[in-house]
Design an enzyme around this catalytic site. Sequence first.
Site, PDB file in Angstrom:
ATOM      1  N   THR A 124       0.825  -1.202   0.000  1.00 29.36           N
ATOM      2  CA  THR A 124       0.000   0.000   0.000  1.00 29.36           C
ATOM      3  C   THR A 124       0.865   1.260   0.000  1.00 29.36           C
ATOM      4  OG1 THR A 124      -1.481   1.294   1.414  1.00 29.36           O
ATOM      5  CG2 THR A 124      -0.130  -0.322   2.530  1.00 29.36           C
ATOM      6  N   ASP A 125       0.312   2.347  -0.542  1.00 30.50           N
ATOM      7  CA  ASP A 125       1.038   3.627  -0.506  1.00 30.50           C
ATOM      8  C   ASP A 125       1.206   4.135   0.929  1.00 30.50           C
ATOM      9  OD1 ASP A 125      -1.605   4.371  -0.022  1.00 30.50           O
ATOM     10  OD2 ASP A 125      -1.714   5.858  -1.629  1.00 30.50           O
ATOM     11  N   GLU A 126       0.407   3.600   1.876  1.00 29.12           N
ATOM     12  CA  GLU A 126       0.470   4.109   3.256  1.00 29.12           C
ATOM     13  C   GLU A 126       1.815   3.829   3.915  1.00 29.12           C
ATOM     14  OE1 GLU A 126      -2.857   3.596   5.802  1.00 29.12           O
ATOM     15  OE2 GLU A 126      -4.296   3.892   4.193  1.00 29.12           O
ATOM     16  N   TYR A 149      -1.419  -0.213  11.218  1.00 30.10           N
ATOM     17  CA  TYR A 149      -1.685  -0.918   9.951  1.00 30.10           C
ATOM     18  C   TYR A 149      -0.524  -0.718   8.976  1.00 30.10           C
ATOM     19  CZ  TYR A 149      -3.232  -1.363   5.102  1.00 30.10           C
ATOM     20  OH  TYR A 149      -3.287  -1.652   3.759  1.00 30.10           O
ATOM     21  N   LYS A 153       2.281  -3.330   7.376  1.00 27.94           N
ATOM     22  CA  LYS A 153       2.472  -3.551   5.931  1.00 27.94           C
ATOM     23  C   LYS A 153       3.935  -3.258   5.548  1.00 27.94           C
ATOM     24  CE  LYS A 153      -0.223  -4.486   3.152  1.00 27.94           C
ATOM     25  NZ  LYS A 153      -0.730  -5.792   2.645  1.00 27.94           N
TER      26      LYS A 153
END
Length: 341
Positions: A124-126, A149, A153
């Site tokens: 994810t870009d997060e 989260y 990741k």
Amino acid sequence: MKLLVTGGAGFIGSNFVLYMLREHPNYEIINVDALTYAGNLENLQSIESNSRHTFIKADIADVKQMENIFAQGIDVVVNFAAESHVDRSILAPDIFVRTNVMGTQVLLEAAKKYQITKFVQVSTDEVYGSLGPTGLFTEETPLMPNSPYSASKAGSDLLVRAYHETFSLPVNITRCSNNYGPFQFPEKLIPLIISRALNDEAIPVYGDGLNIRDWLYVEDHCRAIDLVIHQGKSGDVYNIGGNNERTNIHIVETVLQQLGKPLSLIRYVKDRLGHDRRYGIDPTKLETELGWKPAHNFETGIKETITWYLNHQEWMERVQSGTYQDYVKLQYGQRMGDSGA
Ligand code: NAD
Ligand code: DAU
């Protein structure tokens, strides 16, 4: 080709399974999912009798279960299985570490032992953290996760990288922006707005509503992963995003207007802790090296999505029954000064 798809009963995973069976008439898919609150076999109803799809209920963090599955012979692994909701990671981080970090390590170990030809980690870009008003995330942006989260990741991304560097496991990591489309669990912003608006319930907007996300229609994400499986350079990271940045309040107003619901349903509430201000993806590498382009723009994609949810209101009611209501009370009860409803 025999694909192992993990998390294939969730939002993106189920869209991916349907997409791959349609696009590749001779591929076989083993779909492994623990069926947590976010996993739903109803998403796969249309392929119930497809002999090229086998569903196995199993936990990616369970070594024995994964060994048995890999022993059947797998060519490629695409790992979607994860705890995926930021708000839940703030309420209970431990399961995020177990599934996202430890589960990924179990898969990597099995992939190494059984010498798979490609391991695609759906990230994810997060993991890049939060952007200021300018600039975009590239594949070289340092990892600066801000939520449990995104930290989990990022942890799994680093393990995937390490298995490539240390054991020469053929891997790719994809980092996509916010997806929207059919089968998204209504804890996430767009289906949450649709579901609550249809019931004339207040729409909770965190903080000032000016946080920015870069929205991509889920099928465009699936096509990007398909390209990465076949053409991705081993060991490389690919960012995926549609140049589609919108403030949250713009999303809320757009959906309410399209549903013919009043803007007076909007309720500004206490902000998410550690709330990332802005995400924006630079997809140049995917576009220039693998020839990817999104097929949907936001204006048509959001219309199609709203129509899908209007036609699947029973699906929405079913997934929101039971324990989801306990989560709604916990997440929104105090914020909204009532039961959250
Ligand atoms: P989701 O929560 O809808 O689906 C996750 C699936 O994983 C569920 O079916 C769940 O049952 C399954 N699962 C959870 N724990 C498991 C375990 N221990 N073993 C086996 N299965 C398990 O999530 P999503 O939105 O479809 O996201 C899928 C992946 O894509 C995630 O890895 C997420 O980090 C990533 N991602 C999501 C987005 C987005 O906008 N939704 C964007 C970029 C990346
Ligand atoms: O960027 C990719 C990520 O997008 C994925 O990795 C995650 O799995 C996925 O859940 C999503 O994370 P976000 O936190 O961006 O998505 P969410 O739908 O939870 O929230 C989108 C924005 O809307 C965010 O700024 C928070 C805000 N929001 C969300 C909810 C649920 C609200 O204002 N009110 C809400 O009730």
